[in-house]
Design an enzyme around this catalytic site. Structure first.
Site, mmCIF file in Angstrom:
data_model
loop_
_atom_site.group_PDB
_atom_site.id
_atom_site.type_symbol
_atom_site.label_atom_id
_atom_site.label_comp_id
_atom_site.label_asym_id
_atom_site.label_seq_id
_atom_site.Cartn_x
_atom_site.Cartn_y
_atom_site.Cartn_z
ATOM 1 N N GLU A 59 11.359 7.333 28.137
ATOM 2 C CA GLU A 59 9.988 6.862 28.282
ATOM 3 C C GLU A 59 9.229 7.736 29.274
ATOM 4 O OE1 GLU A 59 7.748 2.627 29.212
ATOM 5 O OE2 GLU A 59 9.919 2.753 29.283
ATOM 6 N N GLU A 115 8.018 5.839 18.271
ATOM 7 C CA GLU A 115 8.594 5.570 19.594
ATOM 8 C C GLU A 115 9.064 6.838 20.303
ATOM 9 O OE1 GLU A 115 8.931 2.655 21.420
ATOM 10 O OE2 GLU A 115 7.683 1.652 19.924
ATOM 11 N N ASN A 122 19.481 -5.084 27.828
ATOM 12 C CA ASN A 122 19.584 -4.317 26.583
ATOM 13 C C ASN A 122 20.551 -3.142 26.725
ATOM 14 O OD1 ASN A 122 17.903 -5.790 24.797
ATOM 15 N ND2 ASN A 122 16.104 -4.954 25.818
#
Length: 176
Positions: free
Chosen positions: A63, A54, A100
């Site tokens: 990201e 990740e 989240n």
């Protein structure tokens, strides 16, 4: 070396692309694994393999995509215009979405809704990954060796499964 204390040498054997960043992340990773019960070789191998995939082996704490694809995703809690970009994946396991960030912030005692970029700092990046891991029941799946289900819970699919499995096999050998 105990299961709860990873060394720089072990971390670099699992994530060789981390380079000098391994030293920067070692203590926060060890602390997060201890805090969130990632405390056996199987759990650590699973966790580190997923983190390696990740984060590009600790290279990316944000990201690479813009986050626009998450705009309006109510399943992620992105209900305010701009949430997709503001709450794109951050941290070692890429915490994504307003909901989240809010839950993670409460758990870690950080105001991530006001300052989502906090997850780009090594300590918070590691703790957020540990929180996500524990909150999704991933230790149980790691104990069972179920890398596919772990990947689905982290990624929502099986994106990068082959690389995750390869990283897991390396981590298992290193931590044996």
């Amino acid at each position: 070396m105990s299961a709860t204390q990873l060394s720089v040498k072990q971390l670099l054997a699992i994530m060789p692309l981390a380079g000098r960043r391994a030293g920067l992340f070692l203590a926060p990773l060890n602390a997060a694994m201890a805090q969130f019960g990632i405390d056996t070789p199987l759990r650590q191998a699973s966790f580190l393999a997923q983190v390696a995939h990740e984060s590009g082996q600790l290279l990316w704490l944000r990201e690479l995509a813009s986050g626009a694809a998450y705009e309006g995703r109510s399943d992620l809690g992105n209900v305010v215009a701009g949430d997709g970009v503001r709450f794109k994946g951050r941290g070692l396991l890429q915490i994504t979405g307003r909901a989240n960030y809010a839950a993670c912030g409460v758990a870690l005692g950080l105001d991530l809704l006001a300052a989502p970029q906090l997850l780009e700092q090594p300590g918070a990046a590691c703790r957020s990954a540990g929180w996500f891991w524990q909150s999704r029941g991933l230790n149980r799946l790691a104990d069972a060796g179920d890398q596919e289900r772990i990947t689905r819970r982290i990624n929502g699919g099986i994106n990068g499964l082959a690389e995750r499995l390869a990283l897991y096999q390396v981590a298992r050998k290193v931590l044996a």
